[in-house]
Design an enzyme around this catalytic site. Sequence first.
Site, PDB file in Angstrom:
ATOM      1  CB  ALA A   1      45.880  76.780   1.105  1.00 19.95           C
TER       2      ALA A   1
ATOM      3  CE1 TYR B   1      32.892  74.312   0.511  1.00 16.08           C
ATOM      4  CE2 TYR B   1      33.788  72.372  -0.567  1.00 16.08           C
ATOM      5  CZ  TYR B   1      32.832  73.375  -0.491  1.00 16.08           C
ATOM      6  OH  TYR B   1      31.817  73.426  -1.409  1.00 16.08           O
TER       7      TYR B   1
ATOM      8  CE1 TYR C   1      38.581  70.805  -0.201  1.00 14.27           C
ATOM      9  CE2 TYR C   1      37.566  69.869   1.749  1.00 14.27           C
ATOM     10  CZ  TYR C   1      38.408  70.782   1.160  1.00 14.27           C
ATOM     11  OH  TYR C   1      39.112  71.656   1.955  1.00 14.27           O
TER      12      TYR C   1
ATOM     13  CB  THR D   1      41.445  80.983  -2.886  1.00 10.45           C
ATOM     14  OG1 THR D   1      41.425  79.563  -2.691  1.00 10.45           O
ATOM     15  CG2 THR D   1      40.405  81.641  -1.993  1.00 10.45           C
TER      16      THR D   1
HETATM   17  P1  NAD Z   1      45.114  80.790  -0.412  1.00 10.62           P
HETATM   18  O1  NAD Z   1      45.931  80.029  -1.394  1.00 10.62           O
HETATM   19  O2  NAD Z   1      44.397  82.002  -0.873  1.00 10.62           O
HETATM   20  O3  NAD Z   1      46.026  81.254   0.832  1.00 10.62           O
HETATM   21  C1  NAD Z   1      47.060  80.463   1.343  1.00 10.62           C
HETATM   22  C2  NAD Z   1      47.929  81.284   2.277  1.00 10.62           C
HETATM   23  O4  NAD Z   1      48.917  80.403   2.834  1.00 10.62           O
HETATM   24  C3  NAD Z   1      48.706  82.432   1.611  1.00 10.62           C
HETATM   25  O5  NAD Z   1      48.797  83.522   2.520  1.00 10.62           O
HETATM   26  C4  NAD Z   1      50.100  81.825   1.410  1.00 10.62           C
HETATM   27  O6  NAD Z   1      51.162  82.774   1.366  1.00 10.62           O
HETATM   28  C5  NAD Z   1      50.195  80.998   2.662  1.00 10.62           C
HETATM   29  N1  NAD Z   1      51.206  79.927   2.592  1.00 10.62           N
HETATM   30  C6  NAD Z   1      51.241  78.858   1.743  1.00 10.62           C
HETATM   31  N2  NAD Z   1      52.338  78.107   2.023  1.00 10.62           N
HETATM   32  C7  NAD Z   1      52.978  78.717   3.046  1.00 10.62           C
HETATM   33  C8  NAD Z   1      54.162  78.412   3.791  1.00 10.62           C
HETATM   34  N3  NAD Z   1      54.906  77.335   3.558  1.00 10.62           N
HETATM   35  N4  NAD Z   1      54.527  79.287   4.778  1.00 10.62           N
HETATM   36  C9  NAD Z   1      53.804  80.409   5.038  1.00 10.62           C
HETATM   37  N5  NAD Z   1      52.673  80.723   4.381  1.00 10.62           N
HETATM   38  C10 NAD Z   1      52.269  79.874   3.404  1.00 10.62           C
HETATM   39  O7  NAD Z   1      44.141  79.710   0.240  1.00 10.62           O
HETATM   40  P2  NAD Z   1      42.667  79.754   0.877  1.00 10.62           P
HETATM   41  O8  NAD Z   1      41.735  79.161  -0.113  1.00 10.62           O
HETATM   42  O9  NAD Z   1      42.374  81.069   1.493  1.00 10.62           O
HETATM   43  O10 NAD Z   1      42.836  78.653   2.024  1.00 10.62           O
HETATM   44  C11 NAD Z   1      43.081  78.956   3.372  1.00 10.62           C
HETATM   45  C12 NAD Z   1      42.367  77.918   4.242  1.00 10.62           C
HETATM   46  O11 NAD Z   1      40.948  78.037   4.024  1.00 10.62           O
HETATM   47  C13 NAD Z   1      42.739  76.472   3.896  1.00 10.62           C
HETATM   48  O12 NAD Z   1      42.785  75.722   5.087  1.00 10.62           O
HETATM   49  C14 NAD Z   1      41.558  76.013   3.050  1.00 10.62           C
HETATM   50  O13 NAD Z   1      41.369  74.626   3.084  1.00 10.62           O
HETATM   51  C15 NAD Z   1      40.423  76.747   3.763  1.00 10.62           C
HETATM   52  N6  NAD Z   1      39.182  76.870   2.970  1.00 10.62           N
HETATM   53  C16 NAD Z   1      39.200  77.325   1.684  1.00 10.62           C
HETATM   54  C17 NAD Z   1      38.007  77.379   0.977  1.00 10.62           C
HETATM   55  C18 NAD Z   1      37.989  77.847  -0.466  1.00 10.62           C
HETATM   56  O14 NAD Z   1      36.971  77.612  -1.148  1.00 10.62           O
HETATM   57  N7  NAD Z   1      39.012  78.524  -0.931  1.00 10.62           N
HETATM   58  C19 NAD Z   1      36.785  77.003   1.575  1.00 10.62           C
HETATM   59  C20 NAD Z   1      36.803  76.589   2.898  1.00 10.62           C
HETATM   60  C21 NAD Z   1      38.005  76.509   3.595  1.00 10.62           C
END
Ligand code: NAD
Length: 398
Positions: free
Chosen positions: A143, A228, A238, A279
């Site tokens: 993300a 999501y 979204y 997050t």
């Molecule tokens: P997060 O911000 O907790 O984690 C993001 C991760 O990506 C971290 O490990 C960060 O270091 C890494 N990252 C970011 N930029 C980077 C780069 N340029 N190079 C290497 N690493 C990089 O985010 P999250 O909420 O866990 O999201 C992860 C996935 O889950 C996303 O696709 C998001 O859409 C999906 N998601 C999130 C939710 C929610 O409610 N948080 C719900 C459903 C799906």
Amino acid sequence: MPPQIVKRRSRGFICVNAHPEGCRRNVERQIAVASEARPGPAAPRNVLVIGASTGYGLASRIAAAWGYDARTLGVFFERPPDGDKTATAGYYNTVALHERAKRDGLFAASINGDAFSDACKRETIAAVRRELAPLDLIIYSLASPKRVHPRTGVAHNSALKPIGQPFSSRTIELDSEKVVGVTLGPATEKEIADTIAVMGGEDWRMWIEAFAAEGLLAPGARTLAYTYIGPEVTWPIYRDGTIGRAKQDLEQTARSLDATLAAKLGGHAWVSVNKAVVTQASAAIPVVPLYLSLLSRVMREKGVEEYPIEQACRLFADFLAEGSAPVTDEAGRIRLDDREMRADVQAGVAALWPQVTTENLRALTNFAQFQRDFRNLFGFEVKGVDYDEPVETDLSLD
Ligand code: NAD
């Protein structure tokens, strides 16, 4: 650096520092959940997680390692400590994860770099060849607000905006704790394209194609990316907004990667629809903090609340463990959002939604939990940590 006392420092709602001991305890707590869940037959052995230091990626890595003894390689982009400046939370999370893995005899290595770059991909390929080949599971959990395209050098910035028309709704202004109306203007075509470039499927495809070209994928190799959907109140910002367009592109990529992997290796590519959780990425989306504060109240009352680690454990037990044939929805997606989307849960949220005001925010919603969960992400307000005790902040990743 001598040990120092670390107090939470915020800019607006965002914490600009992190507490290493709080982060360590968060990781330990997740490891405890994954170890307890430890279900039956082994699943993936060699697992790469891209975006492995926080949120869903970290939880997935922990579920694979402590649930199934998988060897894991994590890729992420985190700031190391610098003098008296602390590292970011994801860095300390990974320091703790490495320490525990060493103690528990599990292989865990990490690469801290820009996953969108060719250099990071090359470094990861070399590490996989050395330590982890052939890969049988790759989880793509990035993300990011921006991506520098590795071919064109263009910097794309993602936008969180509606498409076609302005969107007005209510949200929590996080630093003032006020419930306010927000109106977001529609995205331009460039903003839509930029968001797809950052959060769409192109980079995921580049990773998988690079491993396939190098012969580093095991027969039956699988790859997953997260998305999501959520309820209608969030759709304009979204599902039907810029981020939703990027996620459509991700789903399209899953379908074409699935066809390629199936033909070449008997493998699969899926998108998994995960539950809304607090997050760093999700708290930045307008409307989402209010929705999460209500969702937390309703899901707790019904005893079905889940954090990323519970979601990741279910993902492995129900969809990825050996012998389990994943049941997907009509669009071929894995659904971990089933409890969030239950009719009674959504009815509970919808009934409360219009009633929330600044005055009753804390009484009607679980904003307190949202705030605590958010601060926990940075290692603050974690149970059992004495924040008056000096801690070593200058920790090294290996
Ligand atoms: P997060 O911000 O907790 O984690 C993001 C991760 O990506 C971290 O490990 C960060 O270091 C890494 N990252 C970011 N930029 C980077 C780069 N340029 N190079 C290497 N690493 C990089 O985010 P999250 O909420 O866990 O999201 C992860 C996935 O889950 C996303 O696709 C998001 O859409 C999906 N998601 C999130 C939710 C929610 O409610 N948080 C719900 C459903 C799906």
